[in-house]
Design a protein around this motif. Structure first.
Motif, PDB file in Angstrom:
ATOM      1  N   ASP A  55     -28.595 116.011 -32.220  1.00  0.00           N
ATOM      2  CA  ASP A  55     -27.454 115.927 -31.315  1.00  0.00           C
ATOM      3  C   ASP A  55     -26.158 115.897 -32.118  1.00  0.00           C
ATOM      4  N   GLU A  56     -25.398 116.997 -32.072  1.00  0.00           N
ATOM      5  CA  GLU A  56     -24.172 117.102 -32.868  1.00  0.00           C
ATOM      6  C   GLU A  56     -23.150 116.029 -32.528  1.00  0.00           C
ATOM      7  N   GLU A  57     -23.014 115.708 -31.262  1.00  0.00           N
ATOM      8  CA  GLU A  57     -22.041 114.697 -30.849  1.00  0.00           C
ATOM      9  C   GLU A  57     -22.391 113.324 -31.416  1.00  0.00           C
ATOM     10  N   LEU A  58     -23.668 112.945 -31.310  1.00  0.00           N
ATOM     11  CA  LEU A  58     -24.101 111.679 -31.887  1.00  0.00           C
ATOM     12  C   LEU A  58     -23.931 111.688 -33.402  1.00  0.00           C
ATOM     13  N   HIS A  59     -24.248 112.821 -34.018  1.00  0.00           N
ATOM     14  CA  HIS A  59     -24.114 112.959 -35.472  1.00  0.00           C
ATOM     15  C   HIS A  59     -22.670 112.724 -35.898  1.00  0.00           C
ATOM     16  N   ARG A  60     -21.728 113.349 -35.223  1.00  0.00           N
ATOM     17  CA  ARG A  60     -20.299 113.167 -35.553  1.00  0.00           C
ATOM     18  C   ARG A  60     -19.860 111.717 -35.354  1.00  0.00           C
ATOM     19  N   ALA A  61     -20.308 111.109 -34.293  1.00  0.00           N
ATOM     20  CA  ALA A  61     -19.841 109.769 -33.943  1.00  0.00           C
ATOM     21  C   ALA A  61     -20.466 108.667 -34.804  1.00  0.00           C
ATOM     22  N   TYR A  62     -21.737 108.825 -35.187  1.00  0.00           N
ATOM     23  CA  TYR A  62     -22.456 107.688 -35.759  1.00  0.00           C
ATOM     24  C   TYR A  62     -23.140 107.924 -37.105  1.00  0.00           C
ATOM     25  N   TRP A  63     -23.003 109.081 -37.710  1.00  0.00           N
ATOM     26  CA  TRP A  63     -23.790 109.416 -38.900  1.00  0.00           C
ATOM     27  C   TRP A  63     -23.760 108.331 -39.969  1.00  0.00           C
ATOM     28  N   ILE A  66     -25.934 104.726 -38.893  1.00  0.00           N
ATOM     29  CA  ILE A  66     -27.300 104.601 -38.375  1.00  0.00           C
ATOM     30  C   ILE A  66     -28.116 103.566 -39.143  1.00  0.00           C
ATOM     31  N   PRO A  67     -28.985 102.887 -38.441  1.00  0.00           N
ATOM     32  CA  PRO A  67     -29.213 102.961 -37.010  1.00  0.00           C
ATOM     33  C   PRO A  67     -28.092 102.280 -36.228  1.00  0.00           C
ATOM     34  N   VAL A  68     -27.817 102.838 -35.069  1.00  0.00           N
ATOM     35  CA  VAL A  68     -26.814 102.299 -34.155  1.00  0.00           C
ATOM     36  C   VAL A  68     -27.536 101.862 -32.887  1.00  0.00           C
ATOM     37  N   VAL A  69     -27.129 100.717 -32.352  1.00  0.00           N
ATOM     38  CA  VAL A  69     -27.728 100.219 -31.121  1.00  0.00           C
ATOM     39  C   VAL A  69     -26.644 100.146 -30.053  1.00  0.00           C
ATOM     40  N   LEU A  70     -26.918 100.775 -28.919  1.00  0.00           N
ATOM     41  CA  LEU A  70     -26.033 100.714 -27.761  1.00  0.00           C
ATOM     42  C   LEU A  70     -26.714  99.874 -26.683  1.00  0.00           C
ATOM     43  N   VAL A  71     -25.919  99.148 -25.933  1.00  0.00           N
ATOM     44  CA  VAL A  71     -26.429  98.448 -24.753  1.00  0.00           C
ATOM     45  C   VAL A  71     -25.626  98.966 -23.575  1.00  0.00           C
ATOM     46  N   ASP A  72     -26.314  99.612 -22.652  1.00  0.00           N
ATOM     47  CA  ASP A  72     -25.670 100.244 -21.499  1.00  0.00           C
ATOM     48  C   ASP A  72     -24.560 101.192 -21.930  1.00  0.00           C
ATOM     49  N   GLY A  73     -24.810 101.939 -23.018  1.00  0.00           N
ATOM     50  CA  GLY A  73     -23.875 102.961 -23.485  1.00  0.00           C
ATOM     51  C   GLY A  73     -22.743 102.456 -24.349  1.00  0.00           C
ATOM     52  N   GLU A  74     -22.649 101.143 -24.565  1.00  0.00           N
ATOM     53  CA  GLU A  74     -21.589 100.558 -25.392  1.00  0.00           C
ATOM     54  C   GLU A  74     -22.193 100.124 -26.726  1.00  0.00           C
ATOM     55  N   TRP A  79     -26.686  99.297 -38.433  1.00  0.00           N
ATOM     56  CA  TRP A  79     -27.431  98.960 -39.647  1.00  0.00           C
ATOM     57  C   TRP A  79     -28.532  97.935 -39.410  1.00  0.00           C
ATOM     58  N   ARG A  80     -28.201  96.708 -39.103  1.00  0.00           N
ATOM     59  CA  ARG A  80     -29.210  95.655 -38.893  1.00  0.00           C
ATOM     60  C   ARG A  80     -29.088  95.098 -37.479  1.00  0.00           C
ATOM     61  N   VAL A  81     -30.221  94.837 -36.855  1.00  0.00           N
ATOM     62  CA  VAL A  81     -30.220  94.298 -35.497  1.00  0.00           C
ATOM     63  C   VAL A  81     -30.633  92.833 -35.553  1.00  0.00           C
ATOM     64  N   ASP A  82     -29.758  91.966 -35.080  1.00  0.00           N
ATOM     65  CA  ASP A  82     -30.044  90.537 -35.008  1.00  0.00           C
ATOM     66  C   ASP A  82     -30.709  90.269 -33.654  1.00  0.00           C
ATOM     67  N   PRO A  83     -31.979  89.850 -33.665  1.00  0.00           N
ATOM     68  CA  PRO A  83     -32.684  89.662 -32.386  1.00  0.00           C
ATOM     69  C   PRO A  83     -32.025  88.628 -31.478  1.00  0.00           C
ATOM     70  N   GLN A  84     -31.498  87.550 -32.051  1.00  0.00           N
ATOM     71  CA  GLN A  84     -30.845  86.519 -31.229  1.00  0.00           C
ATOM     72  C   GLN A  84     -29.611  87.091 -30.544  1.00  0.00           C
ATOM     73  N   ARG A  85     -28.818  87.838 -31.288  1.00  0.00           N
ATOM     74  CA  ARG A  85     -27.599  88.427 -30.724  1.00  0.00           C
ATOM     75  C   ARG A  85     -27.942  89.429 -29.621  1.00  0.00           C
ATOM     76  N   LEU A  86     -28.991  90.232 -29.832  1.00  0.00           N
ATOM     77  CA  LEU A  86     -29.412  91.203 -28.821  1.00  0.00           C
ATOM     78  C   LEU A  86     -29.901  90.481 -27.562  1.00  0.00           C
ATOM     79  N   ARG A  87     -30.663  89.414 -27.722  1.00  0.00           N
ATOM     80  CA  ARG A  87     -31.117  88.630 -26.572  1.00  0.00           C
ATOM     81  C   ARG A  87     -29.911  88.097 -25.780  1.00  0.00           C
TER      82      ARG A  87
END
Length: 92
Positions: A55-63, A66-74, A79-87
């Motif tokens: 996906d070129e758009e995702l590539h331009r925005a986030y290359w 990565i990894p990038v995590v979105l919640v409801d598109g935001e 880089w690193r996902v904190d499970p407590q913060r995600l919860r």
């Protein structure tokens, strides 16, 4: 989100969507996937994965993030996902 009496009402975790943006062969993406799978299984949130190399758009925005995590598109994190913060973000 619903607004009632000037306050924002939190969404139920089951109505939330977590998106992992990554690429094949990325060890950080593998780590992020494991955290997302576990947290979403606990909270009932849906999750999906998108390949940045397709996906070129995702590539331009986030290359460089990565990894990038979105919640409801935001964007939630990269880089690193904190499970407590995600919860917390999912209202769990």
């Amino acid at each position: 989100m619903d607004v009632m009496f000037g306050r924002t009402k939190k969404k139920d975790a089951a109505s939330r969507t977590v998106t992992l943006i990554g690429k094949p062969g990325c060890h950080l993406c593998d780590d992020a996937r494991a955290v997302i799978e576990a947290v979403c299984a606990e909270t009932g949130a849906r999750w999906e994965e998108k390949d940045i190399t397709l996906d070129e758009e995702l590539h331009r925005a986030y290359w460089e993030q990565i990894p990038v995590v979105l919640v409801d598109g935001e964007q939630h994190t990269f880089w690193r996902v904190d499970p407590q913060r995600l919860r917390r973000e999912l209202g769990a």
